[in-house]
Write a protein that holds these residues in place. Structure first.
Motif, PDB file in Angstrom:
ATOM      1  N   GLY A   1       0.800  -1.222   0.000  1.00  0.00           N
ATOM      2  CA  GLY A   1       0.000   0.000   0.000  1.00  0.00           C
ATOM      3  C   GLY A   1       0.827   1.262   0.000  1.00  0.00           C
ATOM      4  O   GLY A   1       0.282   2.359   0.172  1.00  0.00           O
ATOM      5  N   SER A   2       2.134   1.143  -0.204  1.00  0.00           N
ATOM      6  CA  SER A   2       2.999   2.324  -0.166  1.00  0.00           C
ATOM      7  C   SER A   2       2.751   3.224  -1.363  1.00  0.00           C
ATOM      8  O   SER A   2       2.361   2.783  -2.448  1.00  0.00           O
ATOM      9  N   ALA A   3       3.005   4.509  -1.159  1.00  0.00           N
ATOM     10  CA  ALA A   3       2.879   5.470  -2.257  1.00  0.00           C
ATOM     11  C   ALA A   3       3.873   5.145  -3.371  1.00  0.00           C
ATOM     12  O   ALA A   3       3.569   5.321  -4.558  1.00  0.00           O
ATOM     13  N   GLU A   4       5.044   4.657  -3.003  1.00  0.00           N
ATOM     14  CA  GLU A   4       6.046   4.304  -4.007  1.00  0.00           C
ATOM     15  C   GLU A   4       5.541   3.183  -4.915  1.00  0.00           C
ATOM     16  O   GLU A   4       5.721   3.227  -6.132  1.00  0.00           O
ATOM     17  N   TYR A   5       4.892   2.185  -4.333  1.00  0.00           N
ATOM     18  CA  TYR A   5       4.374   1.074  -5.135  1.00  0.00           C
ATOM     19  C   TYR A   5       3.321   1.584  -6.119  1.00  0.00           C
ATOM     20  O   TYR A   5       3.329   1.212  -7.301  1.00  0.00           O
ATOM     21  N   ALA A   6       2.440   2.454  -5.643  1.00  0.00           N
ATOM     22  CA  ALA A   6       1.397   3.000  -6.526  1.00  0.00           C
ATOM     23  C   ALA A   6       2.013   3.812  -7.659  1.00  0.00           C
ATOM     24  O   ALA A   6       1.583   3.714  -8.813  1.00  0.00           O
TER      25      ALA A   6
ATOM     26  N   LYS B   1       1.970   3.068 -11.853  1.00  0.00           N
ATOM     27  CA  LYS B   1       1.623   4.072 -12.869  1.00  0.00           C
ATOM     28  C   LYS B   1       2.750   4.204 -13.891  1.00  0.00           C
ATOM     29  O   LYS B   1       2.506   4.268 -15.108  1.00  0.00           O
ATOM     30  N   ALA B   2       3.994   4.230 -13.402  1.00  0.00           N
ATOM     31  CA  ALA B   2       5.144   4.326 -14.310  1.00  0.00           C
ATOM     32  C   ALA B   2       5.220   3.114 -15.227  1.00  0.00           C
ATOM     33  O   ALA B   2       5.573   3.236 -16.412  1.00  0.00           O
TER      34      ALA B   2
ATOM     35  N   LEU C   1      13.204   4.648  -9.240  1.00  0.00           N
ATOM     36  CA  LEU C   1      12.546   5.191  -8.061  1.00  0.00           C
ATOM     37  C   LEU C   1      11.728   6.409  -8.477  1.00  0.00           C
ATOM     38  O   LEU C   1      11.944   6.980  -9.550  1.00  0.00           O
ATOM     39  N   THR C   2      10.789   6.799  -7.642  1.00  0.00           N
ATOM     40  CA  THR C   2       9.939   7.931  -7.971  1.00  0.00           C
ATOM     41  C   THR C   2      10.088   9.021  -6.915  1.00  0.00           C
ATOM     42  O   THR C   2      10.520   8.772  -5.787  1.00  0.00           O
ATOM     43  N   THR C   3       9.693  10.236  -7.298  1.00  0.00           N
ATOM     44  CA  THR C   3       9.642  11.340  -6.349  1.00  0.00           C
ATOM     45  C   THR C   3       8.224  11.427  -5.790  1.00  0.00           C
ATOM     46  O   THR C   3       7.288  10.856  -6.366  1.00  0.00           O
ATOM     47  N   PRO C   4       8.028  12.149  -4.672  1.00  0.00           N
ATOM     48  CA  PRO C   4       6.671  12.300  -4.143  1.00  0.00           C
ATOM     49  C   PRO C   4       5.680  12.878  -5.148  1.00  0.00           C
ATOM     50  O   PRO C   4       4.477  12.614  -5.057  1.00  0.00           O
ATOM     51  N   LYS C   5       6.171  13.653  -6.123  1.00  0.00           N
ATOM     52  CA  LYS C   5       5.284  14.221  -7.141  1.00  0.00           C
ATOM     53  C   LYS C   5       5.068  13.281  -8.327  1.00  0.00           C
ATOM     54  O   LYS C   5       4.366  13.636  -9.269  1.00  0.00           O
TER      55      LYS C   5
ATOM     56  N   ALA D   1       7.471  11.871 -10.401  1.00  0.00           N
ATOM     57  CA  ALA D   1       8.501  11.805 -11.458  1.00  0.00           C
ATOM     58  C   ALA D   1       9.300  10.512 -11.299  1.00  0.00           C
ATOM     59  O   ALA D   1       9.611  10.085 -10.184  1.00  0.00           O
ATOM     60  N   LEU D   2       9.624   9.902 -12.426  1.00  0.00           N
ATOM     61  CA  LEU D   2      10.366   8.646 -12.426  1.00  0.00           C
ATOM     62  C   LEU D   2      11.848   8.923 -12.637  1.00  0.00           C
ATOM     63  O   LEU D   2      12.233   9.578 -13.616  1.00  0.00           O
ATOM     64  N   HIS D   3      12.685   8.449 -11.715  1.00  0.00           N
ATOM     65  CA  HIS D   3      14.125   8.629 -11.801  1.00  0.00           C
ATOM     66  C   HIS D   3      14.802   7.271 -11.922  1.00  0.00           C
ATOM     67  O   HIS D   3      14.237   6.243 -11.540  1.00  0.00           O
ATOM     68  N   PHE D   4      16.039   7.292 -12.414  1.00  0.00           N
ATOM     69  CA  PHE D   4      16.818   6.065 -12.564  1.00  0.00           C
ATOM     70  C   PHE D   4      18.231   6.279 -12.037  1.00  0.00           C
ATOM     71  O   PHE D   4      18.742   7.400 -12.023  1.00  0.00           O
ATOM     72  N   ARG D   5      18.857   5.187 -11.619  1.00  0.00           N
ATOM     73  CA  ARG D   5      20.232   5.205 -11.155  1.00  0.00           C
ATOM     74  C   ARG D   5      20.980   4.026 -11.757  1.00  0.00           C
ATOM     75  O   ARG D   5      20.377   2.987 -12.070  1.00  0.00           O
ATOM     76  N   PRO D   6      22.305   4.151 -11.919  1.00  0.00           N
ATOM     77  CA  PRO D   6      23.079   3.026 -12.465  1.00  0.00           C
ATOM     78  C   PRO D   6      23.020   1.801 -11.556  1.00  0.00           C
ATOM     79  O   PRO D   6      22.947   1.920 -10.331  1.00  0.00           O
ATOM     80  N   ASP D   7      23.083   0.637 -12.164  1.00  0.00           N
ATOM     81  CA  ASP D   7      23.070  -0.644 -11.444  1.00  0.00           C
ATOM     82  C   ASP D   7      24.510  -0.980 -11.066  1.00  0.00           C
ATOM     83  O   ASP D   7      25.132  -1.875 -11.638  1.00  0.00           O
TER      84      ASP D   7
END
Length: 536
Positions: free
Chosen positions: A174-179, A183-184, A500-504, A506-512
């Motif tokens: 139920g986390s906001a990140e999962y939601a 969407k992403a 990962l996403t921001t609270p607003k 936006a979808l961000h990415f980081r190197p693996d």
């Protein structure tokens, strides 16, 4: 969870209704009760959650009766199973189950179906709550323990639920990140289906003032990704510089507004690969504790950051240094624990892994190497190196602890934050402040170094004193090693997210950086997680 389209919903309920109508036409007569219960009991024997549930309810049906509540449960389960790919989980082939629903005629048939539907419920519950992978089997440094739900209790609660479809949806995180990740996933799937973000940016450095086809390709790709408005300009102008910077910030790159090799590679990464990262992030989110703590510490290793979160909002943030990329035994592991105390003016006791790799070989060559380290015997006494034959020992049988006392060059700096664990991982200060000026900060032997450890301590202590700064410095100035307890323990979560996403939203990415997410994706594919056969 994203809403289904109306046409899809109608299709799901129509498919479920086929079996519902037949089952309603085949009620279990009293003479068939024994056959039903016998078939059900035989089917669930050896399956602890199902045996516990049906023994408690007298082996009564919750799925296969003619009542409206039974029909609603069947329809809700079929809908939920069809929706598993929305969560980035393997699709279920329900054709056989639907055929059995339509063909059921006898009490024995219904007993078998009852067990199968409950089994499908448990499988659904496991997948949406725990994922389909075991972290430590994918990478030995993903030592996170995934919580196991009480499946028998959940089945019992589902049987009593007035809204079965809502109950099933509520099993997912139920986390906001999962939601936001869900969407992403939908948005990226649309991009992949449409063919991606357009032609790749050609090789070569691009910078302000450049013109030509490569600049046009760069502009068009950034427009397609949503980083700038439509433009007909073929020049690397101010608008393009800002778009490049925004892209770099969102992808964990140095935001200099110039397209070098690293930035170009990130811009050219196909939408399909970005979607894979999101699907991996969804699996990772399922591994995390549901209750992370109203106040907790979150360290995202790929982001080189440590944050204190209070009621879902970031109240403190600092740069971090994490484990080196090579050798692999320096990688920072992933797990959750509870911070119990801090140590001000700490000693550093050299972990056995570092002793074996670095210090013992040096001391064998030169007994006075790393002279700032003390040898401590089992009675806590300092031992002279002149009395030790270092060549007689290896890391396993070396009889001394190796300690660096408190001081300005102590490897842990002035304070360490302890969440005791078997991996000897904690957060701490460092004398090597220059490392925080670097963009990629993979330099430690596994622990997490903080750029602003004093301020981190103040924030932690703010819940137990009106003057956290004064308390901290009164202890610091003694120069003595001092343990300060946290009156309320604080959960700590070490995570690794390349999407990962921001609270607003936006979808961000980081190197693996450790290659972990690539291994997770391979394992998910092997388990049946799929992306449409479209290149992007």
């Amino acid at each position: 969870m994203p809403r289904f389209t109306r046409s899809w919903t109608r299709h799901l309920f129509a498919a479920a209704a086929i079996g519902c109508a037949v089952l309603a036409a085949a009620p279990v007569a009293q003479a068939g009760v024994t056959a039903f219960k016998q078939a059900l009991a035989e089917q669930v024997a050896g399956e602890a959650p199902l045996t516990a549930f049906y023994r408690a309810n007298g082996y009564s049906a919750i799925w296969t009766g003619p009542g409206e509540d039974h029909r609603a449960r069947r329809a809700a389960l079929l809908e939920a199973l069809d929706a598993l790919p929305l969560h980035g989980l393997p699709a279920e082939d329900l054709s056989g189950l639907r055929a059995r629903l339509a063909a059921a005629r006898t009490a024995h048939d219904l007993g078998l179906l009852e067990a199968e539907l409950s089994r499908r419920f448990l499988d659904y519950a496991r997948r949406v709550q725990m994922g389909v992978l075991t972290p430590s089997r994918i990478d030995p440094d993903m030592v996170r323990e995934v919580a196991r739900p009480d499946l028998a209790a959940q089945l019992a609660a589902f049987a009593e639920a007035e809204r079965p479809a809502a109950f099933l949806r509520g099993l997912a995180p139920g986390s906001a990140e999962y939601a936001r990740l869900l969407k992403a996933r939908l948005e990226l799937e649309e991009v992949v289906r449409a063919g991606g973000w357009g032609p790749a940016v050609p090789a070569g450095r691009l910078e302000p003032g450049d013109t030509g086809s490569a600049v046009v390709a760069l502009r068009n790709r950034l427009i397609a990704m949503g980083y700038m408005r439509r433009s007909a300009s073929a020049a690397y102008d101010g608008a393009l510089v800002e778009a490049v910077r925004a892209f770099q910030e969102a992808h964990g790159l140095e935001a200099d507004g110039v397209v070098g090799e690293e930035t170009r590679a990130a811009i050219n990464t196909p939408a399909r690969e970005r979607l894979q990262s999101v699907l991996v992030a969804l699996e990772r989110e399922r591994w995390l504790p549901r209750d992370r703590g109203a106040r907790h510490v979150l360290v995202n290793l790929t982001d080189f950051s440590a944050r204190i979160i209070d009621d879902g909002k970031v109240t403190f943030e600092t740069k971090a240094v994490v484990g080196a990329r090579s050798p692999a035994d320096k990688h920072t592991p992933e797990f959750s624990d509870e911070m119990e105390h801090m140590v001000i003016n700490p000693s550093w006791y050299v972990p056995r892994s570092i002793l074996a790799r670095d210090y013992l070989p040096r001391m064998k060559r030169n007994r006075n190497a790393a002279s700032y380290l003390q040898l401590i015997n089992s009675r806590g006494q300092v031992v002279s190196r002149a009395a030790v034959n270092f060549n007689a020992y290896n890391a396993r049988n070396f009889p001394f602890n190796v300690r660096q006392p408190p001081g300005p060059r102590n490897a842990l700096g002035k304070v360490k934050f302890m969440f005791p664990n078997q991996y000897a991982i904690y957060l701490h200060d460092t004398p090597e402040k220059h490392l925080f000026d670097r963009h990629t900060r993979t330099y430690s032997s596994g622990c997490i170094r903080l750029q602003r450890p004093f301020e981190f301590a103040y924030e932690l202590l703010s819940r137990q004193t009106d003057d956290p700064r004064g308390l901290f410095h009164s202890v610091l100035e003694t120069g003595r090693e001092t343990r300060v307890e946290l009156e309320t323990h604080v959960p700590v979560h070490l995570i690794y997210r390349t999407a990962l996403t921001t609270p607003k939203g936006a979808l961000h990415f980081r190197p693996d950086m450790y290659g972990r997410d690539a291994r997770i994706w391979s394992a998910l594919e092997a388990r049946g997680v799929a992306i449409g056969a479209v290149n992007g």
